[in-house]
Enzyme design. Structure first.
Site, mmCIF file in Angstrom:
data_model
loop_
_atom_site.group_PDB
_atom_site.id
_atom_site.type_symbol
_atom_site.label_atom_id
_atom_site.label_comp_id
_atom_site.label_asym_id
_atom_site.label_seq_id
_atom_site.Cartn_x
_atom_site.Cartn_y
_atom_site.Cartn_z
ATOM 1 N N GLU A 50 -4.811 2.363 -4.367
ATOM 2 C CA GLU A 50 -3.348 2.461 -4.273
ATOM 3 C C GLU A 50 -2.763 1.202 -3.645
ATOM 4 O OE1 GLU A 50 -5.560 4.172 -2.493
ATOM 5 O OE2 GLU A 50 -4.796 4.677 -0.494
ATOM 6 N N ASP A 92 0.848 -1.196 0.000
ATOM 7 C CA ASP A 92 0.000 0.000 0.000
ATOM 8 C C ASP A 92 0.884 1.248 0.000
ATOM 9 O OD1 ASP A 92 -3.060 0.712 0.547
ATOM 10 O OD2 ASP A 92 -1.801 2.160 1.616
ATOM 11 N N ILE A 93 0.555 2.200 -0.890
ATOM 12 C CA ILE A 93 1.342 3.445 -0.956
ATOM 13 C C ILE A 93 0.977 4.312 0.247
ATOM 14 C CG2 ILE A 93 1.838 5.508 -2.324
ATOM 15 C CD1 ILE A 93 1.054 3.917 -4.822
#
Lengths: 239, 269
Positions: free
Chosen positions: A132, A89-90
């Protein structure tokens, strides 16, 4: 998906095929001449490929990922080889969108996708899981190797800021959570993913920009064990 | 990943009340080694000795106990779980003089072991335990979470194994899982399809050697494999299975039937 078949039956088959071909052309795929016997197969292959990819990043999409995950968990149960699934996950992605705009957000997603691909083997499946969030399946991945790969990915993303149009490159970090499929155990993809999700949550709550991996359950049967299992004394009566 | 359910108290640790069935889980690791054949015929042999026996089809996904016993009931465990029928209505009398509780094909949806399914399975066993002397859990092939959970409900566990390398590897993997996830100290082996007398002892010894070397150094308690018995490869078995009848009913004098009776005698002591 709820498409009313009656509604679509108005379009003639030829018309629907033209639509599909147009789609393939727009996505930049080369097809053989229509008279070529391989043409139909090429059209089908191209459509399958198109429907299994994420439009923005070109990675496997979620459907393709779930098929691969189900296949892998069966294989692990059967062969007992270790396999790892990573959820990525960003960190603070919303801030990128808010302060640099959505085109910059898209650039970041594409860049992270490329960095993930650069860090894994061709046999691994890298997918855009949603928003994301990315997911990676690493078949035949011993625990020590898994930890090294997760850390390599994290560092690679951190060290390479993403260039964007009309501005300074954006520094990005990611959080990773990983779980090993229970070897020799016929489990479910849902349970496996839930394990990786728990570790991702841990990585986030421990401050982000880190990789957390679940301890694998040790039920692997090594070749050393197999050797001993099938060594000759089995055929002698020793008791 | 925690597959075995830690909240369920291990029945082996509690002192069994006087009137309560002993629960034996029969599992195999690999499929196709005769697990269901053993469960059904062992139940018949125990019933013949005067025990009240129930076989519970704990392979919630892909059961074939119904095929082996040639029973196709209208009411199954599935209907009990979904509240459509009472538990008593799902219990059938099997040909060998024992009772059987079949999962039903609708149970495929329970191959994901939710907390709800776990609780229901436990409840079913707790309800039935006082009414029988012995409950056999015929588990699925492989080492799924359903299988591990079913085994966790049993005081005793027996692994059916043959001399085939894949069967031995899977049996060994099962032993490892049961040791590391359920802290099993004693695991029974039933060696099926032996080609000569004493092969069962040799296979047990071989598995025990590998367990001593690779599992027991870290296991608490150490695992001791116990040979419950061996069943010879016998053409009568195949014939009985094809007739969809119990071996003990159609060929009671066959070598395999005698071996199953010996298993029951050993279990009953």
């Amino acid at each position: 998906m709820s498409i009313d078949p009656a509604e679509h039956s108005h379009a003639s088959p030829a018309l629907r095929l033209e639509g599909a071909l147009q789609l393939l052309q727009q996505s930049g795929r080369d097809l053989p001449e229509r008279s070529d016997p391989a043409w139909l197969q090429a059209v089908l292959d191209a459509l399958c490929d198109l429907s299994s990819r994420d439009a923005l990043t070109g990675l496997a999409n979620r459907r393709q990922f779930e098929i691969a995950l189900a296949r892998e968990i069966d294989r692990v149960a059967r062969a007992g080889e270790p396999a790892l699934v990573l959820m990525v996950d960003i960190d603070h992605f919303k801030q990128v969108n808010d302060s640099h705009g959505h085109p910059a957000g898209d650039r970041v997603l594409q860049a992270v996708a490329q960095r993930l691909l650069d860090c894994v083997r061709p046999m691994d499946t890298v997918a855009r899981y949603g928003g994301e969030e990315f997911a990676i399946i690493l078949p035949n991945c011993p625990p020590a190797f898994g930890r090294a790969v997760a850390e390599r990915i994290r560092r690679r993303v951190e060290q390479e800021p993403v260039p964007i149009e009309g501005g300074a490159p954006i520094g990005i970090t990611i959080s990773l959570g990983g779980a090993f499929a229970p070897q020799w155990v016929r489990s479910t993809a849902t349970l496996w993913l839930a394990g990786a999700d728990r570790q991702l949550y841990r990585a986030k709550s421990e401050g982000r920009n880190r990789a957390c991996l679940e301890q694998p359950t040790d039920v692997q049967v090594s070749s050393e064990e197999k050797n001993m299992l099938f060594s000759s004394p089995q055929f002698e009566d020793l008791e | 990943m925690n597959i075995a359910n830690p909240e369920v108290p291990s029945p082996s640790k509690a002192a069994p009340p006087t009137k309560r069935a002993r629960v034996l889980a029969i599992t195999s690791g690999k499929g196709g080694v005769g697990k269901t054949f053993v469960s059904a015929n062992l139940a018949a042999a125990l019933a013949h000795r005067g025990e009240r026996v129930l076989v519970l089809d704990a392979d919630l996904g892909l059961a074939n106990l119904d095929v082996v016993l040639n029973l196709f009931p209208k009411i199954t465990l599935h209907d009990v779980f979904t509240g459509k029928a009472a538990l008593d209505d799902a219990i059938l009398a099997a040909p060998g003089g024992f009772s059987v509780l079949l999962a039903g094909s609708g149970m495929v949806e329970y191959s994901r072991l939710t907390a709800e399914v776990r609780a229901k399975l436990l409840e079913v066993i707790e309800t039935l335990a006082p009414r029988y002397d012995r409950i056999l859990l015929d588990t699925g092939a492989g080492i799924s979470d359903v299988v591990l959970y079913a085994v966790s409900l049993a005081s005793d566990v027996a692994i059916v194994v043959t001399s085939e390398p894949t069967s031995m590897t899977d049996a060994y993997a099962t032993v490892k899982v049961l040791s590391s996830q359920q802290q099993r100290g004693v695991i029974q082996l039933i060696v099926n399809q032996v080609s000569r007398l004493g092969e069962g002892r040799a296979i047990r010894a071989q598995l025990q050697r590998v367990v001593d070397r690779f599992v027991n150094p870290d296991a608490e308690p150490a695992v001791k494999l116990d040979l419950m018995g061996e069943i010879p490869a016998d053409p009568a078995v195949r014939e009985a299975v094809q007739k969809r009848q119990l071996l003990l009913e159609v060929y009671p004098g066959s070598a395999a039937a005698k071996a199953v009776n010996a298993l029951a005698a050993k279990l009953a002591t």
